[in-house]
Design an enzyme around this catalytic site. Structure first.
Site, PDB file in Angstrom:
ATOM      1  CG  HIS A  37      47.087  39.562  57.177  1.00  0.00           C
ATOM      2  ND1 HIS A  37      46.417  39.959  58.399  1.00  0.00           N
ATOM      3  CD2 HIS A  37      47.112  38.278  56.951  1.00  0.00           C
ATOM      4  CE1 HIS A  37      46.118  38.652  58.687  1.00  0.00           C
ATOM      5  NE2 HIS A  37      46.437  37.664  57.940  1.00  0.00           N
ATOM      6  CD  GLU A  86      46.092  43.156  58.818  1.00  0.00           C
ATOM      7  OE1 GLU A  86      47.221  43.633  58.309  1.00  0.00           O
ATOM      8  OE2 GLU A  86      45.768  42.076  59.623  1.00  0.00           O
ATOM      9  NE  ARG A 106      29.356  35.818  31.579  1.00  0.00           N
ATOM     10  CZ  ARG A 106      29.157  35.193  32.674  1.00  0.00           C
ATOM     11  NH1 ARG A 106      29.158  35.861  34.156  1.00  0.00           N
ATOM     12  NH2 ARG A 106      28.327  34.139  32.612  1.00  0.00           N
ATOM     13  NE  ARG A 133      33.284  34.356  33.044  1.00  0.00           N
ATOM     14  CZ  ARG A 133      33.091  35.386  33.568  1.00  0.00           C
ATOM     15  NH1 ARG A 133      32.953  35.508  35.037  1.00  0.00           N
ATOM     16  NH2 ARG A 133      33.430  36.708  32.948  1.00  0.00           N
TER      17      ARG A 133
HETATM   18  N1  URA Z   1      35.776  40.270  37.173  1.00  0.00           N
HETATM   19  C1  URA Z   1      34.788  39.398  37.486  1.00  0.00           C
HETATM   20  O1  URA Z   1      34.335  39.143  38.583  1.00  0.00           O
HETATM   21  N2  URA Z   1      34.006  38.998  36.418  1.00  0.00           N
HETATM   22  C2  URA Z   1      34.194  39.463  35.357  1.00  0.00           C
HETATM   23  O2  URA Z   1      33.315  38.846  34.405  1.00  0.00           O
HETATM   24  C3  URA Z   1      35.080  39.948  35.081  1.00  0.00           C
HETATM   25  C4  URA Z   1      36.060  40.502  35.901  1.00  0.00           C
END
Ligand code: URA
Length: 277
Positions: A20, A90, A232, A178
């Site tokens: 890979h 790897e 968030r 989300r």
């Molecule tokens: N990467 C993630 O996994 N989540 C985010 O909110 C931002 C970057």
């Protein structure tokens, strides 16, 4: 000419080139930066004193060079545990012993702001890949040496940073609480977000749990720093701070290389602050 691989169990060529990552023993330095994004490998390369691109096969782009006199490499892992696990398997087979994830992340704590650095010393294993390696109770923890080197690098550079536990998911949307398409958000996804926030978990990202679990199993070293591009709690999102994260990772390699030399000179297996008195 088509390459010949040894077997289905070990897809490598006679000279040890891995299927890979398309690299053989000696191609990578023992210290490797592992961003998710292949594009970040080009930007990392530009920060070194010298270096070159080695290969680009699927999501695995690699480069090697020197940073302040120390041999250093970079290998992208793609997004998530499955592709990262292949990169680590790897790369370890061709001589890499130290991995530093240079990533981006979403903070779930109000005070961890956009552009801040988080140094992740352990991960909640919400990934799938680590569960295909070892039972659920096994912890996903970073190497204390790599974590200390990242802290020292942030201190030397004067960057704002946080140290603590993160959570690694296999889903950027539902898995991190989300809303998906048409606001799809099952109750368990909301619950995970709230429960982890209450437990002072710093952030969500998608690779550390797999990285820490596999490197612990194989007695390799790994650490991780991510720059915060989403908060968030305040619901802000901005792609900033990548250069800062790259600089910290480069300096951490320089620091680890110095500590490793001291360990060898003094006949020690582990670094501790008293060794440099
Ligand atoms: N990467 C993630 O996994 N989540 C985010 O909110 C931002 C970057």
């Amino acid at each position: 000419m088509e390459e010949k691989f040894k077997s289905a169990d070990k897809p490598e060529t006679e000279e040890g080139k891995q299927y890979h990552i398309d690299l053989k023993p000696g191609d990578l330095a023992p210290y490797v930066l592992t961003p998710g994004d292949p594009g970040r490998v080009d930007r990392i390369l530009k920060t070194w004193d010298e270096g070159k691109i080695l290969s680009f096969h699927r999501e695995y782009k690699s480069a090697t060079g020197k940073f302040k006199g120390v041999d250093i490499s970079a290998l992208s892992t793609g997004i998530g545990g499955p592709s990262l696990a292949i990169a680590v398997e790897e790369a370890a087979r061709i001589g890499v012993h130290t991995f530093i994830r240079v990533g981006t992340t979403g903070s779930i704590q109000k005070e961890i702001s956009l552009g801040d650095i988080v140094i992740i010393n352990g991960s909640v294993r919400l990934d799938g890949t680590s569960h295909q390696y070892v039972r659920v109770e096994y912890p996903a923890i970073a190497s204390f040496e790599v974590t200390m080197a990242l802290i020292e690098a942030c201190e030397e550079l004067g960057y704002k940073y946080h140290v603590g536990i993160g959570a690694s998911t296999d889903s950027f949307y539902s898995g991190q609480g989300r809303p998906g398409l048409n606001n799809y958000l099952p109750s368990f996804a909301k619950e995970i977000f709230n429960d982890l926030q209450m437990a002072n978990v710093m952030n969500f990202e998608m690779e550390c749990a797999t990285l820490f679990t596999i490197t612990s199993i194989y007695k390799l070293r790994a650490g991780a720093l991510c720059v915060v591009i989403a908060n968030r709690v305040t619901n802000e999102f901005q792609y900033i701070g990548e250069e800062k994260a790259i600089t910290v990772a480069n300096y951490a390699v320089k620091i680890l290389n110095e500590w490793d030399k001291i360990k060898r000179k003094k006949g020690k297996n582990f670094f501790y602050p008293g060794l440099i008195k």
